[in-house]
Scaffold this motif. Sequence first.
Motif, mmCIF file in Angstrom:
data_model
loop_
_atom_site.group_PDB
_atom_site.id
_atom_site.type_symbol
_atom_site.label_atom_id
_atom_site.label_comp_id
_atom_site.label_asym_id
_atom_site.label_seq_id
_atom_site.Cartn_x
_atom_site.Cartn_y
_atom_site.Cartn_z
ATOM 1 N N GLU A 160 0.829 -1.190 0.000
ATOM 2 C CA GLU A 160 0.000 0.000 0.000
ATOM 3 C C GLU A 160 0.863 1.240 0.000
ATOM 4 O O GLU A 160 1.924 1.265 0.607
ATOM 5 C CB GLU A 160 -0.917 -0.019 1.222
ATOM 6 C CG GLU A 160 -1.920 -1.176 1.190
ATOM 7 C CD GLU A 160 -2.798 -1.168 2.406
ATOM 8 O OE1 GLU A 160 -2.572 -0.272 3.255
ATOM 9 O OE2 GLU A 160 -3.686 -2.020 2.512
ATOM 10 N N GLY A 161 0.447 2.299 -0.582
ATOM 11 C CA GLY A 161 1.203 3.551 -0.622
ATOM 12 C C GLY A 161 0.433 4.574 -1.381
ATOM 13 O O GLY A 161 -0.678 4.353 -1.842
ATOM 14 N N ASP A 162 1.119 5.681 -1.546
ATOM 15 C CA ASP A 162 0.459 6.786 -2.247
ATOM 16 C C ASP A 162 0.771 6.774 -3.718
ATOM 17 O O ASP A 162 0.393 7.673 -4.443
ATOM 18 C CB ASP A 162 0.872 8.126 -1.629
ATOM 19 C CG ASP A 162 2.367 8.263 -1.581
ATOM 20 O OD1 ASP A 162 2.818 9.281 -0.997
ATOM 21 O OD2 ASP A 162 3.086 7.390 -2.104
ATOM 22 N N GLY A 163 1.537 5.781 -4.239
ATOM 23 C CA GLY A 163 1.818 5.659 -5.670
ATOM 24 C C GLY A 163 3.015 6.402 -6.101
ATOM 25 O O GLY A 163 3.396 6.316 -7.263
ATOM 26 N N ASP A 164 3.647 7.155 -5.188
ATOM 27 C CA ASP A 164 4.830 7.918 -5.599
ATOM 28 C C ASP A 164 6.026 7.021 -5.727
ATOM 29 O O ASP A 164 6.896 7.245 -6.567
ATOM 30 C CB ASP A 164 5.104 9.040 -4.607
ATOM 31 C CG ASP A 164 4.014 10.102 -4.644
ATOM 32 O OD1 ASP A 164 3.864 10.807 -3.604
ATOM 33 O OD2 ASP A 164 3.362 10.229 -5.702
ATOM 34 N N MET A 165 6.133 5.989 -4.878
ATOM 35 C CA MET A 165 7.298 5.093 -4.908
ATOM 36 C C MET A 165 7.049 4.031 -5.945
ATOM 37 O O MET A 165 5.955 3.486 -6.072
ATOM 38 C CB MET A 165 7.499 4.448 -3.531
ATOM 39 C CG MET A 165 7.780 5.450 -2.425
ATOM 40 S SD MET A 165 9.263 6.423 -2.729
ATOM 41 C CE MET A 165 10.477 5.137 -2.617
ATOM 42 N N ILE A 166 8.102 3.675 -6.743
ATOM 43 C CA ILE A 166 8.004 2.707 -7.827
ATOM 44 C C ILE A 166 8.897 1.553 -7.492
ATOM 45 O O ILE A 166 10.071 1.753 -7.130
ATOM 46 C CB ILE A 166 8.426 3.320 -9.176
ATOM 47 C CG1 ILE A 166 7.494 4.497 -9.511
ATOM 48 C CG2 ILE A 166 8.421 2.281 -10.277
ATOM 49 C CD1 ILE A 166 7.921 5.269 -10.746
ATOM 50 N N GLY A 167 8.422 0.304 -7.630
ATOM 51 C CA GLY A 167 9.243 -0.877 -7.372
ATOM 52 C C GLY A 167 10.313 -0.987 -8.414
ATOM 53 O O GLY A 167 10.066 -0.870 -9.612
ATOM 54 N N ALA A 168 11.524 -1.276 -8.065
ATOM 55 C CA ALA A 168 12.645 -1.352 -9.009
ATOM 56 C C ALA A 168 13.641 -2.364 -8.519
ATOM 57 O O ALA A 168 13.690 -2.686 -7.326
ATOM 58 C CB ALA A 168 13.295 0.008 -9.170
ATOM 59 N N VAL A 169 14.451 -2.863 -9.445
ATOM 60 C CA VAL A 169 15.516 -3.824 -9.130
ATOM 61 C C VAL A 169 16.828 -3.174 -9.457
ATOM 62 O O VAL A 169 17.017 -2.681 -10.570
ATOM 63 C CB VAL A 169 15.334 -5.138 -9.936
ATOM 64 C CG1 VAL A 169 16.481 -6.076 -9.650
ATOM 65 C CG2 VAL A 169 14.013 -5.772 -9.634
ATOM 66 N N MET A 170 17.724 -3.167 -8.499
ATOM 67 C CA MET A 170 19.032 -2.561 -8.711
ATOM 68 C C MET A 170 19.874 -3.512 -9.541
ATOM 69 O O MET A 170 19.968 -4.699 -9.220
ATOM 70 C CB MET A 170 19.724 -2.277 -7.380
ATOM 71 C CG MET A 170 21.059 -1.557 -7.533
ATOM 72 S SD MET A 170 21.847 -1.296 -5.932
ATOM 73 C CE MET A 170 20.692 -0.145 -5.238
ATOM 74 N N VAL A 171 20.468 -2.999 -10.605
ATOM 75 C CA VAL A 171 21.313 -3.788 -11.485
ATOM 76 C C VAL A 171 22.708 -3.266 -11.400
ATOM 77 O O VAL A 171 22.964 -2.090 -11.639
ATOM 78 C CB VAL A 171 20.812 -3.732 -12.943
ATOM 79 C CG1 VAL A 171 21.746 -4.526 -13.840
ATOM 80 C CG2 VAL A 171 19.398 -4.234 -13.040
ATOM 81 N N GLU A 224 13.295 -0.268 -16.911
ATOM 82 C CA GLU A 224 14.551 -0.202 -16.142
ATOM 83 C C GLU A 224 15.217 1.150 -16.322
ATOM 84 O O GLU A 224 15.794 1.708 -15.375
ATOM 85 C CB GLU A 224 15.489 -1.308 -16.590
ATOM 86 C CG GLU A 224 15.035 -2.683 -16.156
ATOM 87 C CD GLU A 224 15.988 -3.785 -16.642
ATOM 88 O OE1 GLU A 224 16.945 -3.416 -17.381
ATOM 89 O OE2 GLU A 224 15.816 -4.931 -16.260
ATOM 90 N N LYS A 225 15.127 1.698 -17.528
ATOM 91 C CA LYS A 225 15.696 3.041 -17.746
ATOM 92 C C LYS A 225 15.002 4.074 -16.897
ATOM 93 O O LYS A 225 15.634 4.942 -16.298
ATOM 94 C CB LYS A 225 15.591 3.420 -19.227
ATOM 95 C CG LYS A 225 16.553 2.657 -20.121
ATOM 96 C CD LYS A 225 16.420 3.124 -21.572
ATOM 97 C CE LYS A 225 17.416 2.391 -22.476
ATOM 98 N NZ LYS A 225 17.284 2.839 -23.891
ATOM 99 N N LEU A 226 13.637 3.968 -16.848
ATOM 100 C CA LEU A 226 12.890 4.928 -16.043
ATOM 101 C C LEU A 226 13.273 4.801 -14.563
ATOM 102 O O LEU A 226 13.454 5.790 -13.855
ATOM 103 C CB LEU A 226 11.374 4.706 -16.227
ATOM 104 C CG LEU A 226 10.814 5.086 -17.614
ATOM 105 C CD1 LEU A 226 9.335 4.658 -17.724
ATOM 106 C CD2 LEU A 226 10.958 6.574 -17.865
ATOM 107 N N GLU A 227 13.357 3.529 -14.154
ATOM 108 C CA GLU A 227 13.731 3.308 -12.756
ATOM 109 C C GLU A 227 15.150 3.854 -12.446
ATOM 110 O O GLU A 227 15.407 4.407 -11.375
ATOM 111 C CB GLU A 227 13.656 1.826 -12.425
ATOM 112 C CG GLU A 227 12.230 1.314 -12.417
ATOM 113 C CD GLU A 227 12.157 -0.204 -12.205
ATOM 114 O OE1 GLU A 227 13.257 -0.826 -12.162
ATOM 115 O OE2 GLU A 227 11.056 -0.734 -12.060
ATOM 116 N N GLN A 228 16.026 3.623 -13.460
ATOM 117 C CA GLN A 228 17.396 4.135 -13.289
ATOM 118 C C GLN A 228 17.398 5.646 -13.181
ATOM 119 O O GLN A 228 18.109 6.242 -12.361
ATOM 120 C CB GLN A 228 18.281 3.682 -14.459
ATOM 121 C CG GLN A 228 19.724 4.089 -14.338
ATOM 122 C CD GLN A 228 20.434 3.412 -13.181
ATOM 123 O OE1 GLN A 228 20.018 2.334 -12.754
ATOM 124 N NE2 GLN A 228 21.475 4.060 -12.657
#
Length: 391
Positions: free
Chosen positions: A44-55, A105-109
Amino acid sequence: MRNNRQKKETNALLISVILHSILFGLLILSSLVYHPLEVMGGGEGDGDMIGAVMVDTGAAAQEWGRIQQQKKGQAEKAKKEPEEVIEKPEPEPKPVVDEKKIEQEKLEQQKREQLKEQQKEQQRQKQLEQQKAKQEALEKAKQEAEAKAKKEAEAVKLKADAEAKRLAAAAKQAEEEAKAKAAQEKVAKEKAAQAAKEKAEKEKAEKEAKAKAEKEAKEKAEKDAKAKAEAEAKAKADAKAKADAKAKADAKAKADAKAKQAALDNFLNGGDIGGGSASKGGNANKGGSQGSGAALGAGDGGKVGDQYAGVIKKEIKRRFIKDPSFAGKVCSIKIQLARDGTILGYQRVSGPDDICAAALSAVARTKKVPAAPSDEVYNKYKNPTIDFDLK
């Protein structure tokens, strides 16, 4: 004071520059070794945080190189096997490229980089705030130090002013005491001078009074001496007249004394007393000398003691120098005799000075008389009193 202040400001500025340089170096170093944290998605959250995997790109490149090396080794192994057993390798599957995933992944980066920049900015802001707070603290400490130094300087100045006032008061008091002491010494000197002057005047007056008294006494003594001399001259004239009148009586007295002396000598030599009579007990000196008592005068018959008393009187009186001025005067002298007749002492009992002086002189010149014929006689006449006169 101003030079010290400028020196302190320069040192503070130099320390600030050094601290800023160290801070910027730490920021650059932390940006090089910084590893962004893996941001987990979902939930749950406010949608501002995005799940990402560090590469980790370096690890990925290493894994890719390992895979390529493995493939190359497998190819070389296949060449070395016999040709008859060579099998045709199966074609490798073409990797499926998921463009959507790569884009994601680019967006997350990008988001990670933005977050990293935000964190860096926050860190810079925090460091700037810390530096500002530190600068404010330094400035505050500087102000407090300046205030303290100013307060201490004021305290020192107040203390110095108080000490200067105290010293001035002490100097003034010492000056006043010195003036008072000088005034006292002046008064004491004036009193001493006045006392010395009064003493000198008193001594002068006493000296003059003494000189005057001595002069008056001298004049009186001269006057008295003159009167005495005139009186003595008159007395001598009277005495001479009396002496002339009594010349016959003196001649008779001398004759009697001579007879008495002869009788005593005869007695002392074992002869008879009384003008050559063969019998004892007679006394030709019926007007003989007095026996022991108040004086040696009239005799008491033919007693030996009375004869010895006459010997003592005659022995002393033959040295008595008579003067016509002694007429009508009598001097009584008491003497002390030793057993052998030595005169041990003598003193005046009564009589005028002039005749007593002659009597005392006669006793002093005699020194010794004949010894008593017996102890009984000596004990009776050892302290006789002799009268001196012109008789």
